[in-house]
Design an enzyme around this catalytic site. Structure first.
Site, PDB file in Angstrom:
ATOM      1  N   GLY A   4       0.823  -1.202   0.000  1.00 26.98           N
ATOM      2  CA  GLY A   4       0.000   0.000   0.000  1.00 26.98           C
ATOM      3  C   GLY A   4       0.858   1.253   0.000  1.00 26.98           C
ATOM      4  N   ASN A   5       0.230   2.378   0.266  1.00 30.17           N
ATOM      5  CA  ASN A   5       0.986   3.629   0.356  1.00 30.17           C
ATOM      6  C   ASN A   5       0.435   4.450   1.515  1.00 30.17           C
ATOM      7  OD1 ASN A   5      -1.112   5.602  -0.708  1.00 30.17           O
ATOM      8  ND2 ASN A   5      -1.033   4.075  -2.353  1.00 30.17           N
ATOM      9  N   ARG A   6       1.092   5.566   1.797  1.00 29.50           N
ATOM     10  CA  ARG A   6       0.778   6.282   3.034  1.00 29.50           C
ATOM     11  C   ARG A   6      -0.280   7.371   2.877  1.00 29.50           C
ATOM     12  NH1 ARG A   6       6.124   8.491   4.395  1.00 29.50           N
ATOM     13  NH2 ARG A   6       4.979   9.528   6.058  1.00 29.50           N
TER      14      ARG A   6
END
Ligand code: CTP
Length: 403
Positions: free
Chosen positions: A208-210
């Site tokens: 995923g990403n932030r």
């Protein structure tokens, strides 16, 4: 101000009583023009008592006063609530087969319509074209909202709440909007994506990403505050980001890029403005393990094979319909300002979007923060706006540019 409230034959006519009341309480002189059909839904005495004026509905009443044009000529604002699909079609065609049609045709006053109909009717290409025609002539819209309709169905088509219609009418009467509130997206269909996609590896893990979703949700809120009908596609937002969201924003939750793609393409057809603020994974694991990936089976290293995800923004640009405005985002780690601008200009051109919102991200910058700093590039590659501050004011600045 002399305000004409046109009431047409939809079940939401009963709510129009509160629109009349709100405008009277705000100190305006209100004249109700009801269609015959409207008077089947709400009684003339109710409307006369609330408006404190006689209700007009008959074309052949008071002919000597030339009433069929006098009402429209005297009006300083015309509000039609509810505006049925039939009435919207008649106004778009310039028909004057009843008193309301005559009043509208004979008037130079600003017009605000509050549509109310079933979702199928609102989305019918005939209605879509009529609304576009009227907008092009400067007619403004408030709503419709998305929600429970008269039957068991729900979706966009529900008349905006009376308070909202009164606020929109007062904004139009004040020449577009009172201080601090612009009504420049009134009734426009806006699609916003927010958050970050997650690509599962196995039932418990993902890549995923932030992205927290704060900036995208701020744009959805700002668009709704300007009167837009907003669909928000939310990918894995941080806790609390949706707190206090306006009821007029329809939210769809997704997780992976493929789910986001499906939801976006479904909503894009009717959207007039699309803002792709979501951080979308460019790659996903080629296979998703049915059970947990275990280190005993993998040894000292684990290789993941990733495959390309579709570029949703690219697909939107390829399928863009006339007049649709598309805004992309670019989160970049380039520290040098000149190099960042160069990279952003190239990305804007490659993506073919109308506007690219560029922000710098890093280990400590932007993600999850309440503040942001962006620049907005337009289709010429020019840097047309800079904004920094809390994400809500950055959202408003972005909409100032694209609205
Ligand atoms: N985007 C998208 N679909 C993808 C990837 C990105 O729709 N698969 C959208 C994002 O929502 C955002 C914009 O494209 O609006 C930013 O894309 P970005 O990843 O920065 O651009 P790329 O062309 O993928 O460039 P890079 O190689 O720098 O990642």
């Amino acid at each position: 101000m002399n305000i004409v409230v046109g009431i047409t034959g939809g079940i939401a006519a009963y709510k129009a009583v509160n629109v009349v009341r709100g405008l009277v309480l705000a100190g305006h002189e209100v004249h109700v023009v009801a269609t015959e059909a409207a008077l089947r839904f709400v009684g003339r005495p109710t409307l006369e008592a609330i408006s404190r004026n006689p209700v007009h509905s008959e074309l052949y009443e008071a002919v000597a006063e030339v009433r069929h044009v006098a009402i429209g000529q005297a009006a300083e604002l015309i509000v039609v609530a509810p505006a049925t699909a039939n009435t919207i079609a008649k106004i778009a065609a310039g028909l004057a087969d009843d008193l309301l049609g005559n009043s509208i045709l004979a008037s130079k006053a600003p017009i605000l319509l509050a549509p109310a109909m079933h979702t199928e009717m609102w989305q019918n290409p005939a209605t879509v074209a009529n609304v576009a025609t009227l907008r092009a002539r400067g007619v403004q819209f408030v709503g419709p909202a998305s929600g429970q309709l008269t039957g068991s169905d729900s979706g966009p088509g529900r008349m905006a709440e009376p308070d909202e219609i009164v606020a929109a009418a007062l904004a139009v009467a004040a020449g577009g909007g009172p201080a601090g509130h612009r009504a420049d997206l009134m009734g426009r269909r806006v699609l916003v994506t927010a958050g970050g996609t997650r690509e599962p590896l196995d039932p418990v893990r993902f890549i995923g990403n932030r992205s927290s979703g704060k900036q995208g949700v701020a744009i959805a809120r700002a668009a709704a505050a300007r009167g837009a009908e907003v669909t928000l596609i939310a990918a894995n937002l941080d806790e609390g980001v949706l707190t206090g969201l306006a009821g007029s924003i329809a939210v769809r939750h997704v997780s992976t890029t493929l789910e986001l793609q499906e939801a976006v393409l479904l909503a894009a057809g009717t959207a007039e403005l699309i803002v792709m603020a979501a951080a979308v994974a460019d790659y996903r694991p080629e296979t998703v393990a049915a059970g947990k990936i275990r280190k005993e089976a993998q040894g000292d290293s684990l290789q993941l094979r990733l495959v390309r995800n579709p570029d949703i923004l690219h697909e939107l640009v390829q399928g863009r319909h006339d007049g649709q405005v598309i805004v992309g985002f670019a989160a970049e780690t380039e520290p040098d300002a000149a190099a960042l601008l160069e990279l952003a200009v190239a990305k804007r051109a490659r993506k073919g979007v109308d506007y690219l919102v560029v922000n710098r991200v890093g280990w400590t910058e932007t993600f999850g923060s309440d503040d942001n700093a962006v620049m907005v590039l337009d289709a010429t590659g020019g840097n047309v706006a800079q904004a920094h501050g809390d994400k809500q004011s950055v959202a408003d600045r972005i909409l100032d540019v694209v609205a």
